[in-house]
Enzyme design. Structure first.
Site, PDB file in Angstrom:
ATOM      1  N   LYS A  28      -7.154   6.836  11.337  1.00 34.18           N
ATOM      2  CA  LYS A  28      -7.291   5.379  11.177  1.00 34.18           C
ATOM      3  C   LYS A  28      -6.158   4.675  11.908  1.00 34.18           C
ATOM      4  O   LYS A  28      -5.004   5.110  11.828  1.00 34.18           O
ATOM      5  CB  LYS A  28      -7.294   5.021   9.682  1.00 34.18           C
TER       6      LYS A  28
ATOM      7  N   SER B 143     -12.245  -0.699   4.491  1.00 33.46           N
ATOM      8  CA  SER B 143     -11.824  -0.980   5.843  1.00 33.46           C
ATOM      9  C   SER B 143     -11.790   0.250   6.755  1.00 33.46           C
ATOM     10  O   SER B 143     -11.724   0.096   7.967  1.00 33.46           O
ATOM     11  CB  SER B 143     -10.431  -1.601   5.822  1.00 33.46           C
TER      12      SER B 143
ATOM     13  N   SER C 210     -11.011   1.376   0.322  1.00 33.58           N
ATOM     14  CA  SER C 210     -11.265   1.493   1.755  1.00 33.58           C
ATOM     15  C   SER C 210     -11.549   2.898   2.278  1.00 33.58           C
ATOM     16  O   SER C 210     -11.938   3.045   3.432  1.00 33.58           O
ATOM     17  CB  SER C 210     -10.103   0.904   2.545  1.00 33.58           C
TER      18      SER C 210
HETATM   19  N1  GLN Z   1     -12.000  -4.267   0.546  1.00 33.20           N
HETATM   20  C1  GLN Z   1     -10.717  -4.343  -0.084  1.00 33.20           C
HETATM   21  C2  GLN Z   1      -9.904  -5.464   0.505  1.00 33.20           C
HETATM   22  O1  GLN Z   1     -10.364  -6.091   1.427  1.00 33.20           O
HETATM   23  C3  GLN Z   1     -10.025  -3.043  -0.008  1.00 33.20           C
HETATM   24  C4  GLN Z   1      -9.365  -2.814   1.282  1.00 33.20           C
HETATM   25  C5  GLN Z   1      -8.613  -1.517   1.346  1.00 33.20           C
HETATM   26  O2  GLN Z   1      -8.758  -0.652   0.481  1.00 33.20           O
HETATM   27  N2  GLN Z   1      -7.767  -1.398   2.346  1.00 33.20           N
HETATM   28  O3  GLN Z   1      -8.825  -5.737   0.082  1.00 33.20           O
END
Ligand code: GLN
Length: 489
Positions: free
Chosen positions: A79, A154, A178
């Site tokens: 990532k 994400s 995410s």
């Molecule tokens: N979707 C969540 C957010 O936007 C989690 C994101 C993540 O785990 N990095 O904060």
């Protein structure tokens, strides 16, 4: 040999036995990337030359009888918020479009030490803020099961890469879901470890009290093996837990008879799509079939988890992202004739996308003197209640379960202009981050042709049990569908 469809452990074995060379494996994946990337867009930057050179070195070591590590020559996607020395690390943001770190994240060092070959940096929502990978400055990733839908986020690039055969496994990060939510939407396995089990050194911070790096793969044993590589104490991360290394692979025996499972009512009924619920309930029956004792459990504080998260995470983000000011890192808006304040202003207005700006504003507001008690302090109290609810549940249950995501993959563009609806897709994953405990998502079937994810949660440092339950369930479900992605598009 159909190498791109093999799981990572099988590839490691083939290379170790010298039945295939590391270069041949890397080349096969690079070709697959070339074939499908115009559709999927799972990578922000592909490390074509670097990967081949590294694979050549591994083959050289094997030929000389030296040991290049337990996963020598196995490719991996990383990532793009993990620091890679000498290789661009963008966080999906214009702000870091050309940023080249001078050091490796600890997890990158560890996968390197195990002999793996990094294929490239995976696409993601900007600074990991989002649930669809549509917030990437480098364009959205598409779901290999249906390119008109999102892969989740994400870590959507990591999930799509594994699902589409563009990497056998990948590293993601999970602050509010995410890793697990994109794993669920792309039909793969993804695990968020206990907070502090995996080093955050070199992980670009979003919300430091929640962020964790974790493995994403096609099978539970692959996930266990990759976790074994990256887990472990790191003096460079002050929140790293000083625990002994655990052999997660060795503890996968599928023996789960008699374990107690709690189905969490608050995140396994209301607000969950019918098709998802059906697959979820079928998988719960599988657990009973494996001899586990299932009961419903209610954890009342979960109702407030989403609201608490969307105060705490933006608050931490607003502080963490203050460092991107055009002076020390990356992008700077041209500053001719302007004073430094105007330069900061223009850099941050142009360098950050809309969702990141929204989070910075939310977080700054929640932390401001007049509102701190009403928002941030309240949210922290909710966090404590969630920790306590989990502790109470684990007094009677070995693991807790729920769907991973309330729906299957949604269409590109469907939620991107409606932040609240987008935030709701994290309702099942967020409590786990607030409590710092481990959880895994594994595929439990299809609904309307799209994958459904099943979440298994465990107590702090309960990774071995969580993985073992997931392993037994994986065997009982026998999910072996692959996305119908054509290479011609
Ligand atoms: N979707 C969540 C957010 O936007 C989690 C994101 C993540 O785990 N990095 O904060």
């Amino acid at each position: 040999m159909d190498i791109i469809n093999r799981d990572a452990l099988a590839i490691a074995e083939l290379i170790r036995k010298r039945e295939i060379s590391a270069v041949a494996v890397t080349t096969a994946f690079l070709e697959r990337i070339r074939d499908v990337e115009t559709t999927v867009n799972a990578y922000i930057n592909v490390a074509c030359d670097e990967a081949v050179r590294r694979a050549e070195r591994i083959d050289g070591m094997l030929a000389e009888g030296r040991d290049p590590g337990p996963f020598a020559g196995v490719p991996i996607a990383v990532k793009d918020l993990l620091s890679t020395r000498g290789f661009t690390t963008t966080c999906g943001s214009r702000m870091l479009e050309n940023f080249v770190p001078v050091y490796d994240a600890t997890v990158v060092e560890r996968v390197d030490g195990a002999g793996m070959v990094m294929l490239g940096k995976a696409n993601m929502d900007e600074f990991a803020m989002g649930s669809s990978t549509e917030n990437s400055y480098f364009g959205p990733t598409r779901n290999p099961w249906d390119p008109d839908t999102v892969p989740g986020g994400s870590s959507g690039g990591s999930a799509a890469a594994v699902s589409a055969g563009e990497a056998p496994w990948a590293l993601g990060s999970d602050t509010g879901g995410s890793i697990r939510q994109p794993a669920s939407l792309c039909g793969i396995v993804g695990m968020k470890p206990t907070y502090g089990l995996v080093s955050r050194y070199g992980l670009v911070a979003f919300a430091s009290s929640l962020d964790q790096v974790g493995p994403m793969a096609r099978t539970v044993p692959d996930c266990a093996a990759l976790l074994g590589v990256i887990a472990g104490n790191d003096p460079m991360d002050s929140t790293s837990i000083p625990v002994e290394k655990v052999d997660y692979t060795g503890s996968l025996d599928g023996e789960v008879r008699g374990l107690k499972v709690g189905v969490v009512k608050e995140i396994s009924s209301r607000g969950i799509d019918e098709g998802v619920l059906e697959r979820f309930q079928a998988a719960v029956s599988n657990l009973e079939g494996l001899g586990m004792e299932v009961e419903e459990i209610t954890l009342p504080s979960f109702e407030y988890a989403l609201s608490a998260y969307y105060v705490i995470a933006p608050a931490e983000a607003s502080s963490n992202l203050a460092r991107f000011d055009g002076v020390r890192y990356g992008f700077r808006a041209s500053a001719e004739g302007e004073d430094i304040w105007e330069m900061y202003d223009r850099t941050r207005s142009m360098g950050f996308g809309n969702e990141v700006k929204r989070r910075i504003m939310l977080g700054t507001y929640a932390l401001s003197a007049g509102y701190y008690d009403a928002y941030y302090a309240q949210a922290q109290k909710v966090r404590t209640l969630i920790v306590r609810d989990f502790e109470r549940a684990y007094r009677t249950c070995d693991v807790l379960v729920s769907p991973t995501s309330p729906s299957v993959a949604f269409r590109l563009g469907e939620k991107v202009d409606d932040p609240l609806t987008m935030y709701l897709s994290d309702m099942c994953t967020i409590p786990v981050n607030l409590a710092g405990i481990p959880a895994i998502s594994l595929p439990c079937g299809l609904s309307d042709g799209m994958p459904v994810g099943f979440q298994v949660m465990g107590p702090a440092l309960g990774e071995a049990t969580v993985l073992n339950v997931a392993y037994a369930l994986e065997g009982a479900i026998g999910f072996d569908e692959r996305p119908p992605l054509s290479t011609s598009k």
